[in-house]
Enzyme design. Sequence first.
Site, mmCIF file in Angstrom:
data_model
loop_
_atom_site.group_PDB
_atom_site.id
_atom_site.type_symbol
_atom_site.label_atom_id
_atom_site.label_comp_id
_atom_site.label_asym_id
_atom_site.label_seq_id
_atom_site.Cartn_x
_atom_site.Cartn_y
_atom_site.Cartn_z
ATOM 1 N N HIS A 1 30.011 108.366 45.700
ATOM 2 C CA HIS A 1 29.022 108.438 44.375
ATOM 3 C C HIS A 1 29.571 109.582 43.412
ATOM 4 O O HIS A 1 30.543 110.358 43.736
ATOM 5 C CB HIS A 1 27.650 108.846 44.698
ATOM 6 C CG HIS A 1 27.514 110.190 45.465
ATOM 7 N ND1 HIS A 1 27.637 110.347 46.958
ATOM 8 C CD2 HIS A 1 27.281 111.444 45.103
ATOM 9 C CE1 HIS A 1 27.707 111.184 47.146
ATOM 10 N NE2 HIS A 1 27.356 112.344 46.411
ATOM 11 N N ARG B 1 35.428 115.163 49.364
ATOM 12 C CA ARG B 1 35.891 114.740 47.838
ATOM 13 C C ARG B 1 36.987 113.683 48.033
ATOM 14 O O ARG B 1 37.984 114.098 48.696
ATOM 15 C CB ARG B 1 36.498 116.177 47.122
ATOM 16 C CG ARG B 1 36.667 115.884 45.655
ATOM 17 C CD ARG B 1 36.961 117.121 44.993
ATOM 18 N NE ARG B 1 35.941 118.270 44.989
ATOM 19 C CZ ARG B 1 36.315 119.384 45.785
ATOM 20 N NH1 ARG B 1 37.501 120.023 46.053
ATOM 21 N NH2 ARG B 1 35.264 120.369 45.604
ATOM 22 N N HIS C 1 29.054 111.998 51.485
ATOM 23 C CA HIS C 1 28.528 112.867 52.529
ATOM 24 C C HIS C 1 28.593 112.340 53.996
ATOM 25 O O HIS C 1 28.453 111.287 54.142
ATOM 26 C CB HIS C 1 27.396 113.547 52.102
ATOM 27 C CG HIS C 1 27.292 114.029 50.786
ATOM 28 N ND1 HIS C 1 28.044 115.095 50.182
ATOM 29 C CD2 HIS C 1 26.418 113.802 49.611
ATOM 30 C CE1 HIS C 1 27.803 115.295 49.014
ATOM 31 N NE2 HIS C 1 26.878 114.490 48.626
ATOM 32 N N GLU D 1 20.594 112.523 50.052
ATOM 33 C CA GLU D 1 20.135 113.195 48.707
ATOM 34 C C GLU D 1 19.467 112.193 47.895
ATOM 35 O O GLU D 1 19.653 110.912 47.998
ATOM 36 C CB GLU D 1 21.044 114.001 47.953
ATOM 37 C CG GLU D 1 22.261 113.265 47.549
ATOM 38 C CD GLU D 1 23.631 114.145 47.133
ATOM 39 O OE1 GLU D 1 23.511 115.172 47.599
ATOM 40 O OE2 GLU D 1 24.352 113.467 46.453
#
Length: 323
Positions: A180, A200, A105, A122
């Site tokens: 991740h 992605r 991200h 996150e």
Amino acid sequence: MKNDLYPIKFQPILKEKIWGGQKLKALLNKASNLPNIGESWEISDVEGDTSVVVNGSLKGQTLKAILETYKADVLGKRNYDIFGNKFPLLIKFIDAKEDLSIQLHPNDELAAKRHSSFGKTEMWYVMQADQDANLIVGFNQKMNSETYLKHLEDKTLTEILNFDKVKSGDSYFIEVGRVHAIGAGVLLAEIQQTSDITYRVYDWDRVDDKGNERELHNDLAIDAFNFEMEDDFRVDYKKEPNMSNDLVSCPYFKTSFLHVTESILKLNTKDSFFIYMCVEGEAMIETEDASEFIKKGETLLLPAAIKTYKITSSNAKLLEVYV
């Protein structure tokens, strides 16, 4: 006005995903006929996916409408000064029947410039994991862009990724810029900034039922990597009963682990809302004027105007989140 506020529950927003399964339904009682439920968005202010209240006098109202009406009474004064009528966190439960894509991200700066969005820092709390289930977090060696791009080109990316075998109770902090993926067989709770921006980089050469591969974002991703990161993503934490044990503390949210085995009085001195995600058992949360039951797989928002409340259970595990 603040007397109108109480512990608020929202209708889960269920997301069908190519990698999703049935654990959200089977283990967390999410009502759905979808075959592949990947995510349950518990509290969301993402555009087009705003949560709707299901309990009390605000039933049927959106999170956005509540923020516009109650402002700092929901968020806290400092948070309202920063975020205005925008809820800063997105709260989810995720079931990975198959591996998620390898992804990362962008940070706030990149996300704002490219997508007019927050970045997406996150954290994960593993609720259940099948035998030998993994999370992919970071690389298994020192990395730079040249080495990474060579492995990407040669389709040998998995050789340089770090696979961690996980079990219930494991927790991870996923900073922006860190590669991740959630592995097959993992059910987890996710707390993140309000953002739906994901880059992605590899999707296991998967195709959908029409034979199409999902879009990759490698041109955008290369600038978003932080190859200098330390391997400090595993979270060690205490589990003292009936107190808030620090789990993750970052500029965007603070999360504690709370194992409730009796009745505990809580005082909100943080000038923030509090969120409770029940990851095991069930508990009663009581304020001066209201009470709300919460069980495994449910999430509750306590507006900032509520300063004292009580949590009662014989055996519940909660994630406690504020900003």
